[in-house]
Design a protein around this motif. Structure first.
Motif, PDB file in Angstrom:
ATOM      1  N   GLN A 101      23.925 -61.000  13.156  1.00  0.00           N
ATOM      2  CA  GLN A 101      25.123 -61.632  13.689  1.00  0.00           C
ATOM      3  C   GLN A 101      26.151 -61.922  12.600  1.00  0.00           C
ATOM      4  O   GLN A 101      27.329 -62.106  12.904  1.00  0.00           O
ATOM      5  N   VAL A 102      25.694 -62.008  11.361  1.00  0.00           N
ATOM      6  CA  VAL A 102      26.577 -62.225  10.215  1.00  0.00           C
ATOM      7  C   VAL A 102      26.267 -61.119   9.198  1.00  0.00           C
ATOM      8  O   VAL A 102      25.127 -60.994   8.751  1.00  0.00           O
ATOM      9  N   PHE A 114      22.880 -66.900   8.267  1.00  0.00           N
ATOM     10  CA  PHE A 114      23.333 -66.382   6.982  1.00  0.00           C
ATOM     11  C   PHE A 114      23.390 -64.861   6.968  1.00  0.00           C
ATOM     12  O   PHE A 114      22.580 -64.182   7.609  1.00  0.00           O
ATOM     13  N   GLY A 115      24.338 -64.339   6.194  1.00  0.00           N
ATOM     14  CA  GLY A 115      24.333 -62.925   5.879  1.00  0.00           C
ATOM     15  C   GLY A 115      23.319 -62.643   4.788  1.00  0.00           C
ATOM     16  O   GLY A 115      22.653 -63.559   4.278  1.00  0.00           O
ATOM     17  N   LYS A 116      23.215 -61.363   4.399  1.00  0.00           N
ATOM     18  CA  LYS A 116      22.202 -60.973   3.423  1.00  0.00           C
ATOM     19  C   LYS A 116      22.634 -61.226   1.990  1.00  0.00           C
ATOM     20  O   LYS A 116      21.837 -61.118   1.066  1.00  0.00           O
ATOM     21  N   GLY A 117      23.910 -61.538   1.790  1.00  0.00           N
ATOM     22  CA  GLY A 117      24.382 -61.875   0.458  1.00  0.00           C
ATOM     23  C   GLY A 117      25.040 -60.714  -0.264  1.00  0.00           C
ATOM     24  O   GLY A 117      24.745 -59.543  -0.005  1.00  0.00           O
ATOM     25  N   PHE A 175      26.555 -66.022  -0.304  1.00  0.00           N
ATOM     26  CA  PHE A 175      26.146 -65.900   1.085  1.00  0.00           C
ATOM     27  C   PHE A 175      27.247 -66.433   1.996  1.00  0.00           C
ATOM     28  O   PHE A 175      27.797 -67.516   1.765  1.00  0.00           O
ATOM     29  N   CYS A 176      27.505 -65.680   3.033  1.00  0.00           N
ATOM     30  CA  CYS A 176      28.380 -66.105   4.102  1.00  0.00           C
ATOM     31  C   CYS A 176      27.492 -66.668   5.216  1.00  0.00           C
ATOM     32  O   CYS A 176      26.382 -66.153   5.438  1.00  0.00           O
TER      33      CYS A 176
END
Lengths: 112, 119
Positions: free
Chosen positions: A3-4, A102-105, A89-90
């Motif tokens: 999702q992100v 969280f996104g994967k960075g 991280f977003c």
């Protein structure tokens, strides 16, 4: 399904230049977004956030831009410094408001 | 202010062993959560709690239990460790959850993590 999304695993920038880190999300109901920075062997630390009623938020060298129609946000770091080298991280608050997704960075490397 | 404190920092377990990862915060935060970080996977939510006595599952809850008997503490229990649970575990807390139910939006504060290896 993610999702992100942070589609760039890494970014290299020279000291003094601008760093732009990107993040996309899939759920148009998300309304609060955050950026975190993480150094090795430490926990993530909060950097900056933005709610969906704004399209820009600034804090010193860090600015987050939100484009709701594109479901996209970006973090700008100006000027970049070697100490900014870290994983970024977003994150987005989920629709129920009970968790951050969280996104994967993205690993940022700033060279002097 | 200590913030969010996690113990231990490192742990090695054999398959089938159980253990508890400890997490304590001294900021009087209502919301607490556990994440795991794996290479290439980012941070994934295991369990969370919106207050004492209230817990719920996150994205990857299988194999883990939590309880929240006090505002300060939120331990994570591994019931029967498996190699797939080798990871870095982060506890985090926040003044409140997010969104319309919250009086204001507040960031998550993270501990420094527990690195767990299951052999």
């Amino acid at each position: 399904d993610q999702q992100v999304k942070q589609n760039s695993p890494s970014l290299s920038v020279q000291e003094g230049r601008i760093s732009i880190l990107n993040c996309d999300y899939t759920n148009s109901m998300f309304d609060y977004f955050l950026w975190y920075k993480k150094y090795p062997a430490e926990g993530p630390t909060f950097l900056i956030s933005i709610s969906s009623i704004k399209d820009k938020n600034e804090d010193g060298r860090f600015t987050v831009f939100l484009n709701k129609s594109a479901k996209h946000l970006s973090l700008h770091i100006v000027p970049s410094q070697p100490g900014d080298s870290a994983v970024y991280f977003c994150a987005a608050a989920n629709q129920a408001g009970t968790a951050l997704i969280f996104g994967k960075g993205t690993t940022l490397s700033v060279s002097s | 202010n200590a913030g969010v404190t996690q113990t231990p920092k490192f742990q090695v377990l054999k398959t089938g062993q159980s253990m508890t990862l400890q997490c304590a915060q001294d900021m009087n935060h209502e919301y607490m959560s556990w994440y795991r970080q794996d290479p290439g996977m980012g941070l994934r939510l295991i369990h969370y709690s919106v207050g004492a006595g209230i817990t719920d599952q996150g994205e990857v809850p299988n194999g883990y239990n939590v309880s929240r008997s006090t505002t300060e503490d939120f331990p994570l229990r591994l019931l029967s460790a498996a190699p797939s649970q080798t990871s870095v575990y982060f506890c985090a807390s926040s003044y409140s959850p997010w969104g319309e139910r919250s009086s204001y939006n507040s960031p998550l504060h993270f501990g420094n993590g527990t690195r767990l290896t299951v052999t």
